[in-house]
Design a protein around this motif. Structure first.
Motif, PDB file in Angstrom:
ATOM      1  N   GLY A  50       0.832  -1.192   0.000  1.00  0.00           N
ATOM      2  CA  GLY A  50       0.000   0.000   0.000  1.00  0.00           C
ATOM      3  C   GLY A  50       0.871   1.248   0.000  1.00  0.00           C
ATOM      4  O   GLY A  50       2.098   1.159   0.102  1.00  0.00           O
ATOM      5  N   PHE A  51       0.240   2.405  -0.106  1.00  0.00           N
ATOM      6  CA  PHE A  51       0.933   3.687  -0.046  1.00  0.00           C
ATOM      7  C   PHE A  51       0.527   4.452   1.208  1.00  0.00           C
ATOM      8  O   PHE A  51      -0.635   4.379   1.633  1.00  0.00           O
ATOM      9  N   HIS A 222      -1.501   0.450  13.602  1.00  0.00           N
ATOM     10  CA  HIS A 222      -0.606   0.849  12.514  1.00  0.00           C
ATOM     11  C   HIS A 222       0.777   1.072  13.112  1.00  0.00           C
ATOM     12  O   HIS A 222       0.890   1.479  14.277  1.00  0.00           O
ATOM     13  N   LEU A 223       1.827   0.773  12.347  1.00  0.00           N
ATOM     14  CA  LEU A 223       3.191   0.985  12.808  1.00  0.00           C
ATOM     15  C   LEU A 223       4.010   1.721  11.763  1.00  0.00           C
ATOM     16  O   LEU A 223       3.766   1.577  10.563  1.00  0.00           O
ATOM     17  N   HIS A 224       4.979   2.501  12.240  1.00  0.00           N
ATOM     18  CA  HIS A 224       5.996   3.093  11.387  1.00  0.00           C
ATOM     19  C   HIS A 224       7.335   2.477  11.769  1.00  0.00           C
ATOM     20  O   HIS A 224       7.674   2.431  12.961  1.00  0.00           O
ATOM     21  N   VAL A 261       1.797  -1.888   8.529  1.00  0.00           N
ATOM     22  CA  VAL A 261       3.172  -1.440   8.783  1.00  0.00           C
ATOM     23  C   VAL A 261       3.654  -0.558   7.640  1.00  0.00           C
ATOM     24  O   VAL A 261       3.693  -1.005   6.484  1.00  0.00           O
ATOM     25  N   LEU A 262       4.018   0.686   7.964  1.00  0.00           N
ATOM     26  CA  LEU A 262       4.660   1.547   6.977  1.00  0.00           C
ATOM     27  C   LEU A 262       6.168   1.452   7.134  1.00  0.00           C
ATOM     28  O   LEU A 262       6.709   1.668   8.216  1.00  0.00           O
ATOM     29  N   ILE A 263       6.856   1.112   6.034  1.00  0.00           N
ATOM     30  CA  ILE A 263       8.310   1.225   6.000  1.00  0.00           C
ATOM     31  C   ILE A 263       8.593   2.696   5.684  1.00  0.00           C
ATOM     32  O   ILE A 263       8.533   3.128   4.526  1.00  0.00           O
TER      33      ILE A 263
END
Length: 281
Positions: A50-51, A222-224, A261-263
């Motif tokens: 995803g974005f 949600h995670l960064h 999870v956002l990378i």
């Protein structure tokens, strides 16, 4: 995005199924670069990513209505966009819990802009920072932070029921205040914590990450993630700093396996390097 969104909410496949990450993440997201958007959409399609839009927290863009509309249109008109996207909301100097009514109103203006843009783009959720000043160590400030934020965000959660609102730890040196706010808001289905794992290592004590995990786990949606040297918020590729990622994998799988999870790194090289590293865990 809404036409394909539900179909695209699939786990990233593990290595033996050819996927991008052998942690069974609900969804991994990356930050797109508009200058190379077609390359990012192709990567996202190939790996079911995803974005998370990072254009819309920049004050200069938010103040330029014509340019803002042009950026939104660029994303709307691009073919092959992911079905699952989130957005980083305005955060620079945003203090919705301020005792100064002018600052509170200006902060609300930016929050409303963020949520309106999110609605236009059809994203799943918007990330906002706590912007808690950790070294302002008075009981009155800490109590006001929780109470005023709870009142403020309750109204937004009701006003935008179809958008997830995530509160992210930024300068927080411990997880207690964010957990206290999350406890106040846990009754809203569209509220969640965005646990910035890297921030916790810089602004908190890296030896107490287990405490952060256990305290915030009931609320994390949600995670960064990115890497650093425990001293600066460097946004290094995952695996290029001091963070123990095998420990992260264990925490993820045992405490918040349903979280997206956002990378949170910029540029294709850092994204690919991070994905490869995560796959190797």
């Amino acid at each position: 995005h809404s036409t394909s969104r539900r179909q695209r909410q699939m786990c990233i496949r593990d290595r033996n199924k050819g996927g991008a990450c052998n942690m069974r993440c609900k969804k991994i997201l990356i930050i797109p670069d508009r200058a190379e958007l077609s390359s990012y959409t192709k990567l996202a399609d190939r790996l079911n990513l995803g974005f998370e839009y990072n254009d819309f927290f920049i004050p200069k863009l938010l103040d330029d209505t014509e340019q803002l509309d042009a950026v939104i249109a660029e994303y709307e008109q691009m073919s092959g966009m992911p079905g699952y996207c989130t957005l980083h909301g305005a955060f620079l100097d945003v203090t919705v819990f301020s005792d100064d009514s002018l600052i509170a109103r200006a902060s609300d203006y930016r929050v409303e802009q963020s949520l309106t843009i999110a609605k236009r783009l059809g994203v799943e959720g918007v990330v906002f920072h706590t912007n808690y000043i950790a070294n302002f160590k008075t009981d009155s400030y800490r109590d006001s932070f929780v109470k005023k934020n709870a009142v403020y965000w309750s109204e937004k959660l009701l006003k935008y029921p179809d958008i997830q609102i995530y509160m992210e730890n930024m300068f927080d040196d411990t997880p207690e205040l964010l957990a206290g706010l999350a406890e106040e808001l846990k009754g809203y289905k569209n509220f969640g914590v965005c646990f910035d794992y890297a921030h916790a290592h810089v602004f908190g004590n890296p030896d107490e990450i287990g405490l952060w995990v256990q305290t915030l786990a009931p609320y994390v949606k949600h995670l960064h993630i990115n890497d650093n040297d425990f001293g600066q918020d460097l946004h290094l590729s995952v695996g290029d700093g001091k963070i123990d990622w095998k420990m992260f994998k264990n925490y993820y799988e045992n405490y918040f396996p349903e979280a997206t999870v956002l990378i949170e790194v910029n540029g294709m090289e850092k994204i690919r390097k991070s994905l490869d590293f995560l796959e190797s865990l």
